[in-house]
Structure formats: structure tokens, C-alpha cells
Design an enzyme around this catalytic site. Structure first.
Site, PDB file in Angstrom:
ATOM      1  N   GLU A 325       0.699  -1.327   0.296  1.00 18.53           N
ATOM      2  CA  GLU A 325       0.636   0.012   0.410  1.00 18.53           C
ATOM      3  C   GLU A 325       1.177   1.182   0.398  1.00 18.53           C
ATOM      4  OE1 GLU A 325      -3.965  -1.342   2.227  1.00 18.53           O
ATOM      5  OE2 GLU A 325      -3.108  -0.293   3.727  1.00 18.53           O
ATOM      6  N   CYS A 326       0.685   1.823  -0.901  1.00 20.33           N
ATOM      7  CA  CYS A 326       1.210   3.574  -1.057  1.00 20.33           C
ATOM      8  C   CYS A 326       3.071   3.363  -0.607  1.00 20.33           C
ATOM      9  CB  CYS A 326       1.011   4.236   0.086  1.00 20.33           C
ATOM     10  SG  CYS A 326       0.688   6.198  -0.241  1.00 20.33           S
TER      11      CYS A 326
END
Length: 437
Positions: A325-326
Site C-alpha cells: 500500500e502506497c
């Protein structure tokens, strides 16, 4: 039912986080079990809340979460004496279009849970006029429970007297008045506050906030204002995406919403932390490797040199899923270019190349419809999350993972991507989408 309060403010930057931390620790020191919550999609404040209260802090978000999920998360307060929730931005600030159960405003959460609002008002540059501001907030939603105000950045005893006169005329209880102090500021960086684990002397800072609040706030009156207006639900928390989950956990990878981890563990999943920065390999028997967001751009050189971590990650990805994530997504890519323009080799499991030398802010809620499966979710599933970073995509050659829209419903180009067993998103997952309303 557990009584609670919402600590909010007219705007960001008024000092509500400092007040929240000081009250959490002061009440804990007084022998109360205090359960903290954070309104909105904030990954950093809950770690400070945990340090101050000694209890895990949880996010509650009316745009990303349905009512049943919010009630289930609020149920984490079952063994507490009192709840303190910290608002985000201004009390009524949210997005224009409603999401899962609202617009994401702190006032919605306070109203749903029945928690009276304590408004932290920055009174610098005004005296009796501060009462007009506070009165507007107290009456804007007539059915919103309102406890009173805490005055912040009071310049002098004379200034305090004048502000109190205005509040008295408006019929607004003053629960405390905090003198202006330049040292009561938490350090910040480009995504907001530094992480709790990076604070140079967090325990001393929180203890100082508690002493300051005890000296200038009527804590007994504050506690008496707390109200319990709702029975919390018993709906299940989000289910785990695998049975054995190797979770990256260090200063570069730390942004995971606590309600997700609690749901995973409660359902029987084993969460096994490891540190890429320490060049640790993920557990070899893990079913899934999960790389959360964080600050990989600040540690890109160390990540590039972490050969043991990278080799084990690539070996895992040949047969089992990996998701990022990210910041975790960026670390799965081909390269990350730091703000000085230096290119650092990442895991190379995806073709993604990102740059912080070409800064652009990406901020806001995200609603995704998966085009391809990702751990825990089939193709076609709807997800809600939040995105906040300053990186620019230079290359993203792999298959798009999802169609992603912002809170307005407009399509955004940060689709995430997938290659083999590896997937990644720029948004941080909050909840599976249950539709609007």
C-alpha cells in the site's frame, strides 16, 4: 454504555492534538481506563494516542465505513471508563458527497455516538469575538451535543478575562484556558506529524502535556460532560486476507489501520512482523507478505541495500501473494527516486517507478472497483480507502489493479497494478465497500 467526548476545533492547527494527548495521559494518571479514537483517515495520531493512553487507538470514519463497522470498532471501548475521540480538521469539515454512512465529518461521528463536543478554540488575536465563533459551532447543528470550550493560546490573565466574558455572555461553559507556549508543538514533516516511534523524547513530551492540562483545565468538569448515547454493535471487524501474514513493520512501513489488524487477529490470523530496514526476511511460512505505507522515501538507500529482505521477498512472490500500500507499493516497484533526484533500486516485483524529485500532492478518499483480485478480495469487489503522498509516477507498465475514483466520483489515474502474485495500491485500505448511504 461507556461515556465519551469528542475533542474537536474550528480548524486544523488549533492545538487539539496537544489537548487530546494531555487529557489522555492526565486521565490515565488519575486511574481511568481511557479509550482513544480518531475521526477520519489518519495513520499517525492513533500511535500518539496509544502512547498517551496505554490502549490501542482506532479510526472511525463515516465516509469509508458503514454504520455497523463503526459501531463494531467503537465496541473496543467495552472495558474502558471513558472514551475520548479526536476530530480531524474543523468539526464540520467533510467531503461534498456522502460515502458509506456520511461525509467524513467529526460532527457526524459525535452525533452518531452521542459524544458531546469539546471545542478547542485558538483565541490568539481576539477576545470577546472568540465567543461568536464558538457559539456558531455550538448552534450550527442544533441537535449536536455540545459540552463547552477549551481556550488555547491565551496571551495574558487580562486576555483570559475578556475571552471568558464573551463566553459567559454566549452561555458557553469554559472548561479550561491554556496559556500560549511555543514548546507545546509536535514536530512535523511533509505528511504531517512525525511518527510516534521517531519522536526524540515522546514520553517526556506527553508527560509535559498532561501536567500543562492538569494545571489549566478542570478535568473533573470535563469528565462530567461525557455522555453515553449509543449501544455499540457486535458486527464482525474486517476479515483477514490470509491465515499467516508477514507484516512489514518499522519506520519505513507503519501505516496500517488498527481495526484491520484487530479484525485479522480476532478471526484467528497470525500476524508476523518483520523489518525491511533491518534487512529481515519475511516469515518463510507466511501465506501473504503485506507491506504497509510509511516513509520509504526517507530510507530508500537502506531499502536498496537490504538484499536479504529483497531476495526473500522475491522468492515468496514466485508462489504466494505479496501486496503493498502506497509506500509499500513503491517499494515493490522497479525504482524510487528520492527528493534529491537519486535513483534507488527497489524490489523489482512490479515495473512501477516513482519520484519524489517531481513532487505532487495526492490526497483524499478513494473508492476502488477491483479489475483483478488482490489478497482477501475477488475481482469486482469494491473497496474504500484513503491516499496521501507526494510521489509522481514515472512508469507503471503492469496491468491496472482497479478503477479508482475520488470522493466526488471522478476517476483518478492511480489505479494500482498487478503482476503475477504481486499487487499494490496507492490508497490505504479502510473497509470493503457496502455502498452509499
Amino acid at each position: 454504555m461507556i461515556p465519551g467526548l469528542m475533542i474537536s476545533a474550528p480548524a486544523s492547527g488549533t492545538g487539539k492534538t496537544t489537548v487530546m494527548l494531555g487529557v489522555l495521559r492526565a486521565l490515565r494518571d488519575a486511574g481511568l481506563a481511557v479509550q482513544p479514537f480518531k475521526s477520519g483517515p489518519d495513520y499517525i495520531d492513533p500511535a500518539f494516542h496509544r502512547a498517551a493512553s496505554g490502549r490501542e487507538a482506532y479510526n472511525l470514519d463515516s465516509w469509508a465505513m458503514g454504520g455497523d463497522l463503526m459501531d463494531a470498532i467503537a465496541g473496543q471501548a467495552a472495558q474502558a471508563d471513558i472514551v475520548l475521540a479526536e476530530g480531524s480538521m474543523g468539526l464540520f469539515d467533510g467531503v461534498a458527497k456522502p460515502g458509506a454512512s456520511g461525509h467524513g465529518a467529526s460532527a457526524e461521528l459525535a452525533q452518531r455516538m452521542g459524544w458531546p463536543v469539546v471545542l478547542v478554540v485558538d483565541v490568539s488575536g481576539q477576545a470577546q469575538s472568540a465567543a461568536a465563533v464558538a457559539l456558531g459551532f455550538a448552534r450550527y447543528w442544533p441537535d449536536l451535543p455540545f459540552a463547552g470550550v477549551i481556550l488555547n493560546r491565551v496571551a495574558s490573565p487580562r486576555h483570559e478575562r475578556l475571552v471568558r466574558l464573551g463566553m459567559e455572555a454566549a452561555g458557553l461553559p469554559v472548561l479550561g484556558a491554556l496559556p500560549r507556549r511555543g514548546d507545546l508543538v509536535l514536530p512535523e514533516r511533509h505528511l504531517g506529524l512525525v511518527q510516534a516511534v521517531e519522536h526524540p523524547d515522546l514520553e517526556r513530551a506527553i508527560s509535559g502535556y498532561a501536567t500543562f492540562l492538569r494545571d489549566h483545565v478542570d478535568l473533573d468538569a470535563l469528565v462530567q460532560c461525557a455522555r453515553a448515547g449509543r449501544n455499540y454493535g457486535t458486527a464482525p471487524l474486517p476479515k483477514p486476507p490470509a491465515q499467516r501474514i508477514a507484516l512489514a513493520r518499522d519506520a519505513a512501513f507503519s501505516f496500517t489501520y488498527p481495526h484491520l489488524l484487530e479484525g485479522w487477529r480476532r478471526a484467528g490470523a497470525e500476524v508476523i512482523p518483520f523489518s525491511p530496514l533491518a534487512d529481515e526476511a519475511p516469515d518463510r511460512d507466511a501465506d501473504l507478505v503485506w507491506l504497509p505505507g510509511g516513509y520509504p522515501e526517507l530510507h530508500a538507500g537502506r531499502l536498496a541495500a537490504a538484499t536479504r529482505f529483497r531476495e526473500a521477498l522475491c522468492a515468496h512472490a514466485r508462489t504466494r501473494p505479496v501486496h503493498g500500500e502506497c509506500g509499500g507499493y513503491m517499494a515493490l516497484g522497479e525504482a524510487l527516486i528520492d527528493k534529491e533526484g537519486v535513483r534507488h533500486q527497489m524490489a523489482g516485483l512490479l515495473g512501477l517507478v516513482t519520484s519524489y524529485a517531481q513532487r505532487k500532492m495526492h490526497l483524499g478518499y478513494r473508492r476502488a472497483e477491483l479489475r483483478l483480485p488482490m489478497p482477501g478480495f475477488a475481482a469486482g469487489a469494491g473497496l474504500r480507502g484513503h491516499e496521501f503522498h507526494y510521489s509522481t509516477i514515472l512508469a507503471q507498465p503492469d496491468a491496472p489493479l482497479a478503477q479508482v475514483r475520488d470522493a466526488q466520483g471522478d476517476i483518478v489515474p492511480e489505479t494500482g497494478s498487478c503482476k503475477g502474485h504481486v499487487s499494490g495500491t496507492f490508497f490505504h485500505l479502510i473497509a470493503e465497500d457496502q455502498g452509499d448511504g
